[in-house]
Scaffold this motif. Sequence first.
Motif, PDB file in Angstrom:
ATOM      1  N   LEU A  52       0.662  -1.156  -0.354  1.00  0.00           N
ATOM      2  CA  LEU A  52       0.084  -0.203   0.231  1.00  0.00           C
ATOM      3  C   LEU A  52       1.024   1.520   0.127  1.00  0.00           C
ATOM      4  N   ILE A  53       2.015   1.322   0.215  1.00  0.00           N
ATOM      5  CA  ILE A  53       3.139   1.946   0.609  1.00  0.00           C
ATOM      6  C   ILE A  53       3.544   3.055  -0.866  1.00  0.00           C
ATOM      7  N   PRO A  54       4.126   1.630  -1.350  1.00  0.00           N
ATOM      8  CA  PRO A  54       4.594   2.053  -2.904  1.00  0.00           C
ATOM      9  C   PRO A  54       2.927   2.895  -3.867  1.00  0.00           C
ATOM     10  N   LEU A  55       2.344   1.550  -3.435  1.00  0.00           N
ATOM     11  CA  LEU A  55       1.147   2.250  -3.971  1.00  0.00           C
ATOM     12  C   LEU A  55       0.428   4.126  -3.826  1.00  0.00           C
ATOM     13  N   TYR A  56       0.780   4.250  -2.709  1.00  0.00           N
ATOM     14  CA  TYR A  56       0.248   5.896  -2.393  1.00  0.00           C
ATOM     15  C   TYR A  56       1.542   6.186  -3.090  1.00  0.00           C
ATOM     16  N   LEU A  57       2.265   6.666  -2.521  1.00  0.00           N
ATOM     17  CA  LEU A  57       3.373   7.125  -2.967  1.00  0.00           C
ATOM     18  C   LEU A  57       3.221   6.540  -5.080  1.00  0.00           C
ATOM     19  N   ALA A  58       3.173   6.416  -5.357  1.00  0.00           N
ATOM     20  CA  ALA A  58       2.664   6.197  -7.116  1.00  0.00           C
ATOM     21  C   ALA A  58       1.799   7.328  -7.331  1.00  0.00           C
ATOM     22  N   VAL A  59       0.862   6.997  -6.606  1.00  0.00           N
ATOM     23  CA  VAL A  59      -0.896   7.461  -7.068  1.00  0.00           C
ATOM     24  C   VAL A  59      -0.242   9.324  -7.146  1.00  0.00           C
ATOM     25  N   VAL A  60       0.846   9.514  -5.503  1.00  0.00           N
ATOM     26  CA  VAL A  60       1.129  10.484  -5.227  1.00  0.00           C
ATOM     27  C   VAL A  60       1.848  11.384  -6.015  1.00  0.00           C
ATOM     28  N   VAL A  61       3.258  10.595  -6.678  1.00  0.00           N
ATOM     29  CA  VAL A  61       3.464  11.538  -7.842  1.00  0.00           C
ATOM     30  C   VAL A  61       3.275  11.789  -9.037  1.00  0.00           C
ATOM     31  N   ALA A  62       1.895  10.709  -9.201  1.00  0.00           N
ATOM     32  CA  ALA A  62       0.904  10.968 -10.994  1.00  0.00           C
ATOM     33  C   ALA A  62       0.786  12.380 -10.985  1.00  0.00           C
ATOM     34  N   LEU A  63       0.544  13.208  -9.503  1.00  0.00           N
ATOM     35  CA  LEU A  63      -0.398  13.841  -9.259  1.00  0.00           C
ATOM     36  C   LEU A  63      -0.468  14.849  -8.986  1.00  0.00           C
ATOM     37  N   LYS A  64       1.350  15.514  -9.199  1.00  0.00           N
ATOM     38  CA  LYS A  64       2.487  15.957  -8.629  1.00  0.00           C
ATOM     39  C   LYS A  64       2.250  16.874 -10.025  1.00  0.00           C
ATOM     40  N   SER A  65       2.996  18.457 -10.046  1.00  0.00           N
ATOM     41  CA  SER A  65       3.716  19.095 -10.963  1.00  0.00           C
ATOM     42  C   SER A  65       5.020  18.476 -10.820  1.00  0.00           C
ATOM     43  N   PRO A  66       6.049  18.582 -11.197  1.00  0.00           N
ATOM     44  CA  PRO A  66       8.016  19.052 -11.327  1.00  0.00           C
ATOM     45  C   PRO A  66       8.238  19.541  -9.974  1.00  0.00           C
ATOM     46  N   ASP A  67       7.934  20.749 -10.060  1.00  0.00           N
ATOM     47  CA  ASP A  67       8.047  21.277  -8.796  1.00  0.00           C
ATOM     48  C   ASP A  67       7.476  21.237  -7.206  1.00  0.00           C
ATOM     49  N   GLN A  68       5.957  20.654  -7.543  1.00  0.00           N
ATOM     50  CA  GLN A  68       6.024  20.015  -5.844  1.00  0.00           C
ATOM     51  C   GLN A  68       6.862  18.530  -5.952  1.00  0.00           C
ATOM     52  N   LEU A  69       7.120  18.080  -6.814  1.00  0.00           N
ATOM     53  CA  LEU A  69       8.138  16.905  -5.897  1.00  0.00           C
ATOM     54  C   LEU A  69       8.926  17.243  -6.140  1.00  0.00           C
ATOM     55  N   VAL A  70       9.635  17.964  -6.742  1.00  0.00           N
ATOM     56  CA  VAL A  70      11.183  18.346  -6.042  1.00  0.00           C
ATOM     57  C   VAL A  70      11.102  18.952  -4.784  1.00  0.00           C
ATOM     58  N   GLY A  71       9.093  19.784  -4.892  1.00  0.00           N
ATOM     59  CA  GLY A  71       9.883  20.534  -2.949  1.00  0.00           C
ATOM     60  C   GLY A  71       9.719  19.971  -1.990  1.00  0.00           C
ATOM     61  N   GLY A  72       9.250  18.636  -1.982  1.00  0.00           N
ATOM     62  CA  GLY A  72       8.288  18.275  -1.140  1.00  0.00           C
ATOM     63  C   GLY A  72       9.751  16.362  -0.224  1.00  0.00           C
ATOM     64  N   THR A  73       8.891  15.651   0.232  1.00  0.00           N
ATOM     65  CA  THR A  73       9.870  14.870   0.670  1.00  0.00           C
ATOM     66  C   THR A  73       9.012  13.548  -0.841  1.00  0.00           C
ATOM     67  N   GLY A  74       7.734  13.694  -1.448  1.00  0.00           N
ATOM     68  CA  GLY A  74       6.973  12.879  -2.549  1.00  0.00           C
ATOM     69  C   GLY A  74       5.756  12.524  -1.886  1.00  0.00           C
ATOM     70  N   PHE A  75       5.459  12.115   0.045  1.00  0.00           N
ATOM     71  CA  PHE A  75       4.699  11.627   0.575  1.00  0.00           C
ATOM     72  C   PHE A  75       3.227  12.664   0.465  1.00  0.00           C
ATOM     73  N   GLU A  76       4.000  13.233   0.696  1.00  0.00           N
ATOM     74  CA  GLU A  76       2.946  15.203   0.858  1.00  0.00           C
ATOM     75  C   GLU A  76       1.284  15.013  -0.706  1.00  0.00           C
ATOM     76  N   TRP A  77       0.195  14.759  -0.305  1.00  0.00           N
ATOM     77  CA  TRP A  77      -0.896  14.888  -1.208  1.00  0.00           C
ATOM     78  C   TRP A  77      -1.069  16.058  -1.693  1.00  0.00           C
ATOM     79  N   PRO A  78      -0.440  16.302  -3.477  1.00  0.00           N
ATOM     80  CA  PRO A  78      -0.458  17.009  -3.703  1.00  0.00           C
ATOM     81  C   PRO A  78      -1.258  18.451  -3.946  1.00  0.00           C
ATOM     82  N   ASN A  79      -1.633  19.833  -4.168  1.00  0.00           N
ATOM     83  CA  ASN A  79      -2.117  20.606  -4.009  1.00  0.00           C
ATOM     84  C   ASN A  79      -1.701  21.937  -4.246  1.00  0.00           C
TER      85      ASN A  79
END
Length: 304
Positions: A52-79
Amino acid sequence: MSTTTTPQIAPSTAAIVVPSRRRRRSAVDDGDTRRTNWWATAVIAVCALTVLIPLYLAVVVALKSPDQLVGGTGFEWPNPVRWENFAEAWERTQFPQALMNTALITVGSVVFTMFTSSIAAYALARNMHRPFFKGVFYYLLAALFIPFPIIMLPLVKQTALLGLDNQVGVIILYTIYGLSLNVFIYSAYIRSIPIELEEAARMDGASTWRVFWQVIFPLLTPMNATVGILTCVWAWNDFILPLVVLTDPGARTLPLAQYVLQGQYNTDYTVAFASYLMAMAPLLIVYIFSQRWVISGVTRGSIK
């Protein structure tokens, strides 16, 4: 003068009453299924988290922009959520064409694998007492220990010479490479089927081919489900075999189409993860709709 006597219980009666109570108590204890095995529950929970943890990470990364991915740890929900990643992955991977190619190869591999492996296993399982068939069986088992990279280069040369560097060639190779394991699975189950069923059909005038299709093959439902799932997951997710065999860019599968998203120096992870989820969705949907049939087939095989 009258004397009163106290009734006494016979020793034999007391000996019968006490064990009966003990038997009832032990029966209640044995029939109590409400106990929880906390060790097994903890192990199952840990195993579930590893998925479940890798699946959650895959969903979160797929919904982020490149700037959001670089600025956080990767586990934050995109906004805000960036749904454009899926549209971009759809276009860059040519998803409809790659999906059709992958589905064609997967369905063809599953059908041919169950057809050829079940027939070969039936012939070997019913003639295991003969030296030739026993030698063929152990020969197929020995093929399980041959790594694919050893035969990869000769395979590419042979498929090119035979004109099999296409989707048909990939289906044939999946069928051949899965033969060893599938024959081992099928033959072990066929040997558990009573031979009297075949003898009764032969007494009614059935040929060997008819005995297999009308008597044996319907009983192979649990093994067909097992082999079908293994072959389907393998053919759907495989990357190496289509990479070295297919020469037409229009015949590339989903794993090959996703490879174009990975550059030499950088990778667009947000679009890449969106394409991974899109490629995983059809196989997940197939499993959701077929799991009841698979479980019922396995249950019938265990009761038989």
